[in-house]
Design an enzyme around this catalytic site. Sequence first.
Site, mmCIF file in Angstrom:
data_model
loop_
_atom_site.group_PDB
_atom_site.id
_atom_site.type_symbol
_atom_site.label_atom_id
_atom_site.label_comp_id
_atom_site.label_asym_id
_atom_site.label_seq_id
_atom_site.Cartn_x
_atom_site.Cartn_y
_atom_site.Cartn_z
ATOM 1 N N ASP A 250 0.819 -1.211 0.000
ATOM 2 C CA ASP A 250 0.000 0.000 0.000
ATOM 3 C C ASP A 250 0.848 1.253 0.000
ATOM 4 O O ASP A 250 2.055 1.207 -0.164
ATOM 5 C CB ASP A 250 -1.050 -0.030 1.108
ATOM 6 C CG ASP A 250 -0.482 -0.489 2.415
ATOM 7 O OD1 ASP A 250 0.551 0.068 2.807
ATOM 8 O OD2 ASP A 250 -1.043 -1.419 3.033
ATOM 9 N N LYS A 272 -4.051 2.725 0.341
ATOM 10 C CA LYS A 272 -5.038 3.342 1.207
ATOM 11 C C LYS A 272 -4.639 4.780 1.402
ATOM 12 O O LYS A 272 -3.630 5.056 2.024
ATOM 13 C CB LYS A 272 -5.029 2.678 2.578
ATOM 14 C CG LYS A 272 -5.532 1.272 2.573
ATOM 15 C CD LYS A 272 -5.431 0.742 3.979
ATOM 16 C CE LYS A 272 -5.714 -0.735 4.025
ATOM 17 N NZ LYS A 272 -5.499 -1.273 5.359
ATOM 18 N N GLY A 303 3.956 -0.766 5.665
ATOM 19 C CA GLY A 303 4.845 0.243 6.245
ATOM 20 C C GLY A 303 5.070 -0.024 7.722
ATOM 21 O O GLY A 303 4.179 -0.550 8.404
ATOM 22 N N ASP A 305 5.720 -1.490 11.183
ATOM 23 C CA ASP A 305 5.559 -2.837 11.718
ATOM 24 C C ASP A 305 4.128 -3.296 11.444
ATOM 25 O O ASP A 305 3.188 -2.520 11.622
ATOM 26 C CB ASP A 305 5.810 -2.799 13.233
ATOM 27 C CG ASP A 305 5.670 -4.182 13.831
ATOM 28 O OD1 ASP A 305 6.684 -4.888 13.919
ATOM 29 O OD2 ASP A 305 4.526 -4.571 14.192
ATOM 30 N N ILE A 308 1.582 -2.879 14.404
ATOM 31 C CA ILE A 308 1.341 -1.595 15.067
ATOM 32 C C ILE A 308 0.528 -0.729 14.111
ATOM 33 O O ILE A 308 1.035 -0.289 13.080
ATOM 34 C CB ILE A 308 2.668 -0.924 15.481
ATOM 35 C CG1 ILE A 308 3.352 -1.811 16.529
ATOM 36 C CG2 ILE A 308 2.406 0.479 16.042
ATOM 37 C CD1 ILE A 308 4.605 -1.261 17.125
ATOM 38 N N THR A 333 8.875 0.337 13.548
ATOM 39 C CA THR A 333 7.654 1.124 13.491
ATOM 40 C C THR A 333 7.986 2.616 13.362
ATOM 41 O O THR A 333 9.089 3.053 13.736
ATOM 42 C CB THR A 333 6.777 0.834 14.726
ATOM 43 O OG1 THR A 333 5.523 1.466 14.533
ATOM 44 C CG2 THR A 333 7.413 1.357 16.018
ATOM 45 N N ALA A 334 7.025 3.383 12.815
ATOM 46 C CA ALA A 334 7.278 4.808 12.559
ATOM 47 C C ALA A 334 7.768 5.532 13.809
ATOM 48 O O ALA A 334 8.659 6.379 13.729
ATOM 49 C CB ALA A 334 6.010 5.462 12.028
ATOM 50 N N MET A 385 -1.150 8.813 12.589
ATOM 51 C CA MET A 385 -2.323 9.298 11.853
ATOM 52 C C MET A 385 -2.949 10.516 12.539
ATOM 53 O O MET A 385 -4.169 10.650 12.604
ATOM 54 C CB MET A 385 -3.381 8.188 11.735
ATOM 55 C CG MET A 385 -2.882 6.990 10.943
ATOM 56 S SD MET A 385 -3.933 5.544 11.098
ATOM 57 C CE MET A 385 -3.310 4.796 12.593
ATOM 58 N N GLY A 414 9.343 10.792 7.984
ATOM 59 C CA GLY A 414 10.499 10.407 8.798
ATOM 60 C C GLY A 414 11.368 9.347 8.142
ATOM 61 O O GLY A 414 10.872 8.455 7.466
HETATM 62 N N1 SAH Z 1 2.296 0.008 10.754
HETATM 63 C C1 SAH Z 1 2.836 1.349 10.647
HETATM 64 C C2 SAH Z 1 1.805 2.411 10.967
HETATM 65 C C3 SAH Z 1 0.641 2.437 10.008
HETATM 66 S S1 SAH Z 1 -0.477 3.716 10.377
HETATM 67 C C4 SAH Z 1 4.049 1.480 11.563
HETATM 68 O O1 SAH Z 1 4.325 0.594 12.366
HETATM 69 O O2 SAH Z 1 4.760 2.472 11.436
HETATM 70 C C5 SAH Z 1 0.085 4.996 9.318
HETATM 71 C C6 SAH Z 1 0.706 6.111 10.103
HETATM 72 O O3 SAH Z 1 2.037 5.785 10.464
HETATM 73 C C7 SAH Z 1 0.832 7.405 9.351
HETATM 74 O O4 SAH Z 1 -0.377 8.110 9.343
HETATM 75 C C8 SAH Z 1 1.883 8.110 10.164
HETATM 76 O O5 SAH Z 1 1.342 8.644 11.329
HETATM 77 C C9 SAH Z 1 2.790 6.979 10.577
HETATM 78 N N2 SAH Z 1 3.978 6.864 9.696
HETATM 79 C C10 SAH Z 1 4.329 5.809 8.971
HETATM 80 N N3 SAH Z 1 5.497 6.038 8.327
HETATM 81 C C11 SAH Z 1 5.898 7.284 8.685
HETATM 82 C C12 SAH Z 1 7.005 8.104 8.360
HETATM 83 N N4 SAH Z 1 7.955 7.678 7.544
HETATM 84 N N5 SAH Z 1 7.080 9.326 8.911
HETATM 85 C C13 SAH Z 1 6.125 9.771 9.739
HETATM 86 N N6 SAH Z 1 5.052 9.048 10.084
HETATM 87 C C14 SAH Z 1 4.934 7.812 9.568
#
Ligand code: SAH
Length: 473
Positions: A250, A272, A303, A305, A308, A333-334, A385, A414
């Site tokens: 996605d 999405k 994206g 983890d 999460i 995770t982010a 989010m 990030g």
């Molecule tokens: N499973 C993912 C999160 C999915 S929800 C994880 O573990 O990171 C999607 C949200 O993750 C986005 O709206 C944002 O808040 C955050 N996110 C994901 N990648 C990011 C990035 N590179 N920089 C900043 N926020 C990020």
Amino acid sequence: MKFLPIFLNIKEQPCLVVGGGQVAARKIFMLIRAGGNVTVISPALSSEVAKLADKGEITHVKAAFKAGDVGDYRVVIAATNVREVNQAVYEEASAKNIPVNVVDTPDLCTFITPSVIDRDPVQIAISTGGSSPVLARLLRSKLETFIPAAYGRLGQLVESYRDRVKEIFNHNSNHIRGFWEHILDGSIADMLIAGKDKAAQEALDQAVNEAKVPDNIGEVYLVGAGPGDPDLLTFRALRLMQRADVVVYDRLVSAEILEMVRRDAEFVYVGKARDKHAVKQENINELLVRFAKEGKKVLRLKGGDPFIFGRGGEEIETLMEQGVSFQVVPGITAAAGCAAYAGIPLTHRDYVQSCMFVTGHLKDGSVNLNWSALAHKGQTIVFYMGLHGVKEICKQLVAHGLDSSTPAALVEKGTTPQQQVHIGDLSTLPDIVDNTEILPPTLIIVGDVVKLHNKLAWFEPSGAKPLAYPVSN
Ligand code: SAH
């Protein structure tokens, strides 16, 4: 991409080299090795090239280049030290749409020659798009050291079995590939590298004789791809990415990461955007089951983890119900990625004892969270989010007891070359968001640890544009 990489078949095709010095010699050898019929136009030849002419390996036209000489050669290379001559060759060849290369003169080239690692029939070509031949050569020497010479013999050995293996597996490309992956990754390759060619040949013969269509069904790899920087992938993620028959991904997965997925895998986007689910979650679950039941290795790439805020749990629940085997690979995770690359430790003995990951996704215009559990000094809160709810988030945290001067950061994209860190506090962050052009994805970090950013920021994003499409797609 500045150039389209292709390998040209010039076997027994007429090729022209204008110039007969040392520079020309390198190109002449290359053309001969690829089986071309080479003509060299030059008033004089270096001793190396003269030897080739004496042995009849090239045709020598002892004259200066003149108009009309380009004829109908398949490939033309100019390697004289006279720019006007090179220019004339270039103009005549390009007017006839014949691929032409003027050595070391990128503006007079319709093709360039890469630096080559030759393990015939295996060839690896490296190009820097003409920007630095020295860098290409350096890379080549690095690769040379860890690509055993035996790979050439391995290529030759398997070549003779290709057709038979295709027949055995009824031309099913997944099964054929599975068979060869098993062979090339295993003991037969090791035997060749160790110089035991005869044993390798016998083992391969036996493997081919015993090969049969597998009756196993596929498998799903639920893989966390991390926050953006491809260097943050795990080894296992990379290994499974290179084994996949189909990849379901996605929006959060960048082109740079998709680049690393097996090139001829099928790519399925189930993107999405916020509030716009291109493919509904139930359909994604069903898609994974369907592909796996077709016997495919399905890479579900997410994206960060997968567990999460990734709905990974829902996806594997369906797989479990349907008896499809799967494995889950965690990703960075982010929160962890953004915190590290923004120089904001999520915990720090001087400031915080706990850290919360929460979703700031608005449902019906309000963020449905237990605010009094969040609003504690001594706790870092990370909002996923949260961009669209930032005003509400800041307001509620203050309403539930946090000081409005509590530091807050918004990390945009990030860990990527486009990362930006916007720093403020609970009273200023909403305005910062209002007055800045901000691109998703973004993460909000609230708490005293944000103060450390000034001291600890270390990552200097290059600002380079993201890739629009993966090459593999
Ligand atoms: N499973 C993912 C999160 C999915 S929800 C994880 O573990 O990171 C999607 C949200 O993750 C986005 O709206 C944002 O808040 C955050 N996110 C994901 N990648 C990011 C990035 N590179 N920089 C900043 N926020 C990020």
